[in-house]
Design a protein around this motif. Structure first.
Motif, short mmCIF file in Angstrom:
data_model
loop_
_atom_site.label_atom_id
_atom_site.label_comp_id
_atom_site.label_asym_id
_atom_site.label_seq_id
_atom_site.Cartn_x
_atom_site.Cartn_y
_atom_site.Cartn_z
N ALA A 554 0.70 -1.58 0.10
CA ALA A 554 0.05 0.07 0.11
C ALA A 554 0.89 1.49 -0.05
O ALA A 554 1.26 1.58 1.00
N ASP A 555 1.19 1.60 -1.25
CA ASP A 555 2.80 2.16 -1.01
C ASP A 555 2.30 4.26 -0.60
O ASP A 555 2.56 4.55 -0.21
N LEU A 556 1.07 4.17 -0.54
CA LEU A 556 0.91 5.75 -0.28
C LEU A 556 0.70 5.31 0.98
O LEU A 556 1.21 6.50 1.62
N ASP A 557 -0.08 5.28 1.62
CA ASP A 557 -0.19 4.58 3.34
C ASP A 557 0.71 4.67 3.82
O ASP A 557 1.77 4.69 5.02
N ALA A 558 1.91 3.55 3.19
CA ALA A 558 3.36 3.45 3.96
C ALA A 558 4.25 4.35 3.96
O ALA A 558 5.18 4.91 4.28
N LEU A 559 4.24 5.04 2.48
CA LEU A 559 4.49 6.11 2.25
C LEU A 559 4.72 7.73 3.87
O LEU A 559 5.46 7.99 4.25
N GLU A 560 3.05 7.30 3.75
CA GLU A 560 2.64 8.21 4.44
C GLU A 560 3.00 7.95 6.45
O GLU A 560 4.11 9.11 6.89
N CYS A 561 3.08 6.42 6.50
CA CYS A 561 3.37 6.40 7.86
C CYS A 561 4.71 6.96 7.92
O CYS A 561 5.65 7.02 8.93
N ARG A 562 6.33 6.56 6.88
CA ARG A 562 6.99 6.20 6.51
C ARG A 562 7.25 8.07 7.20
O ARG A 562 8.62 8.16 8.22
N LEU A 563 6.92 9.03 7.19
CA LEU A 563 7.04 10.71 6.39
C LEU A 563 7.29 11.21 7.88
O LEU A 563 8.08 11.43 8.13
N ARG A 564 5.50 10.26 8.52
CA ARG A 564 4.98 10.77 10.13
C ARG A 564 6.49 10.10 11.20
O ARG A 564 6.46 11.01 11.88
N ALA A 565 6.81 9.14 10.86
CA ALA A 565 8.56 8.66 11.73
C ALA A 565 9.20 9.74 11.97
O ALA A 565 9.75 10.26 13.04
N PHE A 566 9.19 10.49 10.29
CA PHE A 566 10.90 11.65 9.99
C PHE A 566 10.35 12.51 11.54
O PHE A 566 11.49 13.44 11.80
N GLY A 567 9.25 13.09 11.78
CA GLY A 567 8.97 13.70 12.61
C GLY A 567 8.87 13.25 14.22
O GLY A 567 8.72 14.81 14.94
N CYS A 568 9.06 12.54 14.65
CA CYS A 568 9.68 12.05 15.73
C CYS A 568 10.81 12.14 16.15
O CYS A 568 11.61 12.14 15.61
N GLU A 569 10.44 12.21 17.49
CA GLU A 569 12.38 12.13 17.96
C GLU A 569 13.23 10.73 17.95
O GLU A 569 12.13 9.68 18.54
N ALA A 570 13.91 10.65 17.98
CA ALA A 570 14.59 9.47 17.89
C ALA A 570 15.19 8.43 19.10
O ALA A 570 15.01 8.79 20.01
#
Length: 766
Positions: A554-570
């Motif tokens: 599910a390309d678009l949904d997976a992309l959204e989840c990956r992008l959102r993760a970039f905004g989180c603290e490591a």
């Protein structure tokens, strides 16, 4: 993730035989195949199954001990003996007391009835026996739904000068009580051994009063359904006849507990009547349940029905509170073995069995919950379908003070100092005698959806359904389903697959997976409902199963989840190379089947970790709370993985999920996703923003991916549109309110202020 198990797969010769039977019986091959697989392999057997009737009842005198029991009760009547009947406090025991008390009265004996309260413990005990003799001084004691494991207590009764008849249905101990024993599990000429306690009492009633006992089938039907014995053979006949009696000539107690509008079905008895009877016993007032089943006074019955309703509401609250406490304890302690065992000092003893069953459903393993009483822990055990908990307890009885029950449920008492030893012994026994597949959550499917209306009508012929005769489930293959909440803010979801309208109760968490183009199998059951004289076909989703490794991502949904993760603290993870991490994962999965969750943002990363090849793979959210070793692809932001022992990030970044106290590991060799097609140029992103601002329609959806699909990216590539929305939301330029995209006017910001923007730029340039 649940595994789909096919109920049957026929070879060609068998398929031809099933087709011939279907033609002979004028049934669909679908339903004929289900019946054939369940043992009805001739036209005669199928006809008998589809027409359950009292005509199929077996002679009670085929059962060992029945003749002797009837003869002794005849002597008791003729010689005016004082007869006491001792029953259990659950719906089976109460039903058995209702049956035998009425039968004895018609036979000519006025019995004294005794039901212990839960605080007295399960089965007979010396204190209860003393009460009976103090109050009644019986010449004969008859047990119903208990007694088979009470050899010492039977001897105690005999020492008081009374005879004993034990009628029971539970598993046989090594040494039987030295008295007349009636139990269908004894070796005899009786061909059916799965009667419940009330079923055995009904057969004794048949032996005493003949066909007059048929008027007691309503009680026998309730207890049979309530005690979760298989609805096959004579049990099926008992429940079908009992339901007919309730529908055609209902007793006041059943109308009071079922209500005037609900139809009397096996499900009604199981989920509406039985819980109210059990609630009284669980909350320490089993006598209220006994009175409502033995009273003929309409006013008293109405008052007791209202009381049982209140007890049931109270019981539900206790169960919900205890389940929350139990989950909190499990998550704090971990649940990484073959059994879940918990004990609490202030837990309500009457609810631990119900909560143990919910723990089993949640974690896919046997569960034992105990209440501490001084140095003694009193508890209940429940098990998964494929594991016999009675045999497991029997193998570990050196650590147990007392236990009794059957393959799926048991009562257990253990000293506090033996708690850990019992837990270790059970874990070792289960690991040695059952493979990992026995604990794997599964859903049994009887076929694929075809000829919906005709099959739905024929499925009604399989009723009453329940244990041993489950209502068949079917499956359909699907990709994007167009799933939507049934109404705003509802947790329930509606969808349509292959023209069949379905409802997924509490399906909100699976909404992204349902909407995505991920290939999935929807498991459902269906039937008809009638509204204003019209018949409507309705289906209910029971599981959604997919493999996160294969099929289209599910390309678009997976992309959204990956992008959102970039905004989180490591998160502070231990970093290893892919080779090192694969070795660690191989050792971890070999050591235990539980406690490991591997997160990957990009599915292609999995090819670098052959140690994970056999693990199930979920997408977006975990589909099971069992804590089985699993892979989670493209997790939703904030996904809760805190109950796992180890969380491993297979590609960067190590963030975006809740991990609690889990050990964190990460691979330093891979970045999450290929972002080559994303353009981070300022002019491109400004172009997207201008397009959004100039769009006169409504951009809506429950996610960026939904919004992009809905407006077709306003002419931009969908991945670019999702990337832009993620950046704009992080910068506060747009918001999603009520599923609608809104622009924030007058806000000044820089693209570099977005962690998502910086991460994509860094990955593309690196």
């Amino acid at each position: 993730m649940k595994k789909i198990v096919r109920e049957f797969e026929f070879e060609e010769n068998t398929r031809r035989e099933v087709a011939a039977l279907a033609r002979e019986l004028s049934l669909t091959e679908t339903v004929t195949g289900i019946l054939y697989a369940r043992g009805m392999d001739t036209a005669e057997k199928i006809r008998a199954f589809l027409r359950p009737s009292r005509e199929h009842f077996l002679s009670p005198f085929l059962m060992r001990g029945m003749r002797e029991a009837a003869d002794l009760l005849t002597r008791a009547r003729d010689e005016a003996w004082r007869v006491a009947v001792f029953g259990d406090y659950d719906a089976d025991g109460i039903g058995a007391l209702a049956i035998l008390s009425r039968a004895l009265k018609r036979f000519g004996i006025e019995p004294y009835l005794y039901v212990p309260e839960r605080a007295e413990g399960y089965g007979m005990n010396a204190e209860a026996i003393d009460k009976i003799f103090d109050e009644f001084l019986p010449d004969l004691v008859v047990t119903v739904d208990c007694g088979i494991s009470n050899r010492a207590e039977v001897e105690y009764i005999k020492e008081q000068g009374a005879y004993v008849i034990v009628t029971d249905h539970h598993e046989l101990p090594d040494a039987l009580p030295d008295c007349i024993v009636v139990n269908p599990k004894l070796k005899d000429d009786y061909p059916y051994d799965n009667l419940c306690g009330a079923g055995v009492a009904f057969k004794l009633a048949c032996a005493l009063i003949g066909e007059d006992a048929l008027s007691l089938l309503d009680f026998a039907a309730l207890s049979t359904v309530a005690d979760s014995v298989p609805l096959l053979g004579e049990n099926r006949d008992i429940v079908a006849e009992g339901l007919r009696l309730i529908r055609e000539n209902p007793r006041r107690v059943f109308t009071a507990l079922i209500g005037k509008t609900a139809e009397a079905t096996a499900q009604t008895l199981a989920f509406q009547v039985a819980p109210r009877i059990n609630a009284a016993g669980r909350l320490g007032d089993a006598h209220a349940a006994l009175r409502i089943f033995t009273s003929e006074d309409e006013g008293e019955i109405a008052e007791l029905a209202a009381l049982l309703n209140r007890y049931n509401v109270e019981r539900q609250k206790y169960c919900d509170d205890l389940f929350s406490q139990a989950l909190e304890t499990v998550y704090a302690q971990g649940a990484y073995g073959n059994v879940v065992m918990l004990a609490g000092e202030n837990w309500h003893a009457g609810t631990v069995g119900i909560v143990a069953a919910r723990i089993v459903e949640q974690f896919g393993r046997p569960a034992l919950l105990f209440v501490k009483r001084g140095n003694m822990l009193r508890g209940s055990a429940r098990s998964v379908d494929n594991v016999n908990i009675f045999e497991a307890l029997k193998a570990c009885e050196r650590y147990i003070e007392e236990f009794g029950g059957h393959s799926q449920a048991a009562g257990v008492n253990v000293k506090e100092e033996n708690f850990e030893a019992l837990k270790e012994a059970l874990d070792e026994y289960l690991g040695a005698h059952y493979g990992r597949e026995a604990f794997m959550p599964s859903v049994v499917v009887s076929g694929e959806g075809t000829d919906f209306r005709r099959v739905a009508h024929e499925l009604e012929l399989l009723e009453p359904c329940g244990v041993g005769n489950r209502r068949p489930l079917f499956s359909l293959e699907a990709e994007a389903t167009g799933a939507v909440p049934v109404k705003p803010q509802s947790p329930h979801v509606s969808l349509c697959v292959e023209g069949l309208d379905l409802i997924s109760f509490n399906g909100e968490k699976a909404l992204r997976a349902l909407r995505s183009d991920l290939h999935k199998t929807v498991v459902y059951d269906y039937n008809f409902s009638t509204f204003r004289g019209r018949e409507y076909l309705k289906g209910f989703v029971r599981a959604v199963v997919y493999d996160g490794r294969s099929g289209r991502e599910a390309d678009l949904d997976a992309l959204e989840c990956r992008l959102r993760a970039f905004g989180c603290e490591a998160l502070p993870a231990e970093v290893y190379s892919a080779e090192e991490l694969n070795k660690i994962l191989a050792e971890t999965t070999a050591r235990s089947a539980y406690g490991l969750c591997c997160v990957c943002r990009d599915r292609t990363t999995l090819s670098a970790f052959p140690a994970l090849r056999e693990l199930p793979a979920d997408v977006f959210e975990l589909t099971s709370g069992s804590l089985c070793n699993t892979v989670l692809v493209a997790p939703e932001q904030g996904c809760d993985l805190s109950a796992f022992r180890e969380v491993v990030f297979l590609d960067s970044p190590a963030c975006g999920v809740r991990t609690g106290r889990a050990r964190l590991l990460a691979c330093g060799d891979f970045a999450a996703g290929n972002f080559k097609r994303l353009d981070y140029a300022r002019e491109t992103l400004l172009g997207v923003f201008s397009a959004i601002r100039g769009y006169r329609g409504v951009i809506s959806g429950d996610s960026f991916a939904d919004a992009a699909r809905g407006c077709r990216g306003l002419g931009f590539p969908l991945e670019q549109f999702v990337f832009a929305l993620a950046v704009f939301e992080e910068l506060g330029l747009v918001t999603f309110t009520g599923g609608v995209l809104n622009l924030v006017r007058g806000r000044k910001t820089e693209l570099a202020d977005s962690a998502i923007y910086r991460a994509v730029m860094r990955l593309k340039e690196g």
